[in-house]
Design a protein around this motif. Structure first.
Motif, mmCIF file in Angstrom:
data_model
loop_
_atom_site.group_PDB
_atom_site.id
_atom_site.type_symbol
_atom_site.label_atom_id
_atom_site.label_comp_id
_atom_site.label_asym_id
_atom_site.label_seq_id
_atom_site.Cartn_x
_atom_site.Cartn_y
_atom_site.Cartn_z
ATOM 1 N N LEU A 107 0.823 -1.219 0.000
ATOM 2 C CA LEU A 107 0.000 0.000 0.000
ATOM 3 C C LEU A 107 0.851 1.261 0.000
ATOM 4 O O LEU A 107 0.469 2.269 -0.608
ATOM 5 N N ILE A 120 1.701 2.827 -3.512
ATOM 6 C CA ILE A 120 0.688 3.308 -4.462
ATOM 7 C C ILE A 120 0.105 4.651 -4.022
ATOM 8 O O ILE A 120 0.285 5.084 -2.888
ATOM 9 N N TYR A 127 -6.964 4.398 -1.386
ATOM 10 C CA TYR A 127 -5.925 3.982 -2.320
ATOM 11 C C TYR A 127 -6.548 3.758 -3.694
ATOM 12 O O TYR A 127 -7.635 3.199 -3.809
ATOM 13 N N ASP A 171 -3.855 1.699 -9.374
ATOM 14 C CA ASP A 171 -2.461 1.632 -8.920
ATOM 15 C C ASP A 171 -2.199 0.324 -8.170
ATOM 16 O O ASP A 171 -1.137 -0.279 -8.301
ATOM 17 N N PHE A 172 -3.162 -0.096 -7.372
ATOM 18 C CA PHE A 172 -3.055 -1.375 -6.662
ATOM 19 C C PHE A 172 -2.961 -2.514 -7.666
ATOM 20 O O PHE A 172 -2.143 -3.423 -7.521
ATOM 21 N N HIS A 173 -3.774 -2.442 -8.708
ATOM 22 C CA HIS A 173 -3.771 -3.452 -9.761
ATOM 23 C C HIS A 173 -2.396 -3.529 -10.428
ATOM 24 O O HIS A 173 -1.850 -4.624 -10.627
ATOM 25 N N THR A 205 -0.319 -12.765 -4.654
ATOM 26 C CA THR A 205 -0.808 -11.515 -5.243
ATOM 27 C C THR A 205 -1.798 -11.757 -6.369
ATOM 28 O O THR A 205 -2.698 -10.940 -6.579
ATOM 29 N N GLU A 239 -5.281 -9.907 -7.111
ATOM 30 C CA GLU A 239 -5.519 -9.311 -8.424
ATOM 31 C C GLU A 239 -6.850 -9.788 -9.012
ATOM 32 O O GLU A 239 -7.566 -9.025 -9.668
ATOM 33 N N VAL A 288 -9.469 -7.580 -7.595
ATOM 34 C CA VAL A 288 -9.417 -6.247 -8.208
ATOM 35 C C VAL A 288 -10.052 -6.287 -9.601
ATOM 36 O O VAL A 288 -10.848 -5.411 -9.957
#
Length: 152
Positions: A9, A12, A23, A27-29, A115, A119, A122
């Protein structure tokens, strides 16, 4: 060394409003894509999506990702409890899909999640026709760039 969710975190974009950190989902993706297949250390966590625009902030609470550390898997029991049904066959398949995509269990003592699993969540939020329709109905617009999330 395994990164924590907080480390991820911190890499991003953050939007701060009223002492709350939001957030950017895109950007997290991107950060998750860069780490595809790597492990992220977690504890019990809730990731709640929001749509933030000039008109206001829309919380998309029914699509929050609930990550729980558990002694054993029992996703079917969760679905039956949430829906009040006695059999999984009685539950609308759309509801089963939503609960399956928005609830993750990590069996103790493990505390990591790959991750690519985050994803997948997301992607589910970004491409959900129901979310797009809801936001368009209430705010008369939809732009993936305005999707954010908060972590509890």
């Amino acid at each position: 060394m395994t990164e924590s969710l907080n480390d991820l975190l911190n890499s991003i974009s953050v939007l701060e409003r009223s002492d709350t950190k939001y957030y950017k989902l895109n950007d997290f993706h991107s950060a998750l894509n860069k780490m595809y297949g790597e492990a992220v250390e977690l504890s019990d966590t809730i990731i709640t999506p929001f749509y933030i625009c000039d008109s206001g902030i829309l919380e998309i609470y029914d699509y929050e990702l609930n990550i729980r550390l558990v002694d054993s898997h029992n996703k079917e029991a969760l679905i039956l409890t949430k829906t009040g049904k006695k059999s999984i066959n009685e539950v609308n398949p759309e509801i089963v899909q939503k609960l399956t995509n928005c609830y993750l269990e990590i069996v103790k003592p493990q505390r990591v999640l790959l991750t690519n699993i985050l994803e997948k969540y997301v992607d589910y939020v970004k491409t959900s026709p129901q979310i797009k329709e809801r936001i368009s109905e209430y705010l008369h617009e939809f732009d993936n760039e305005k999707l954010y999330f908060e972590v509890y």
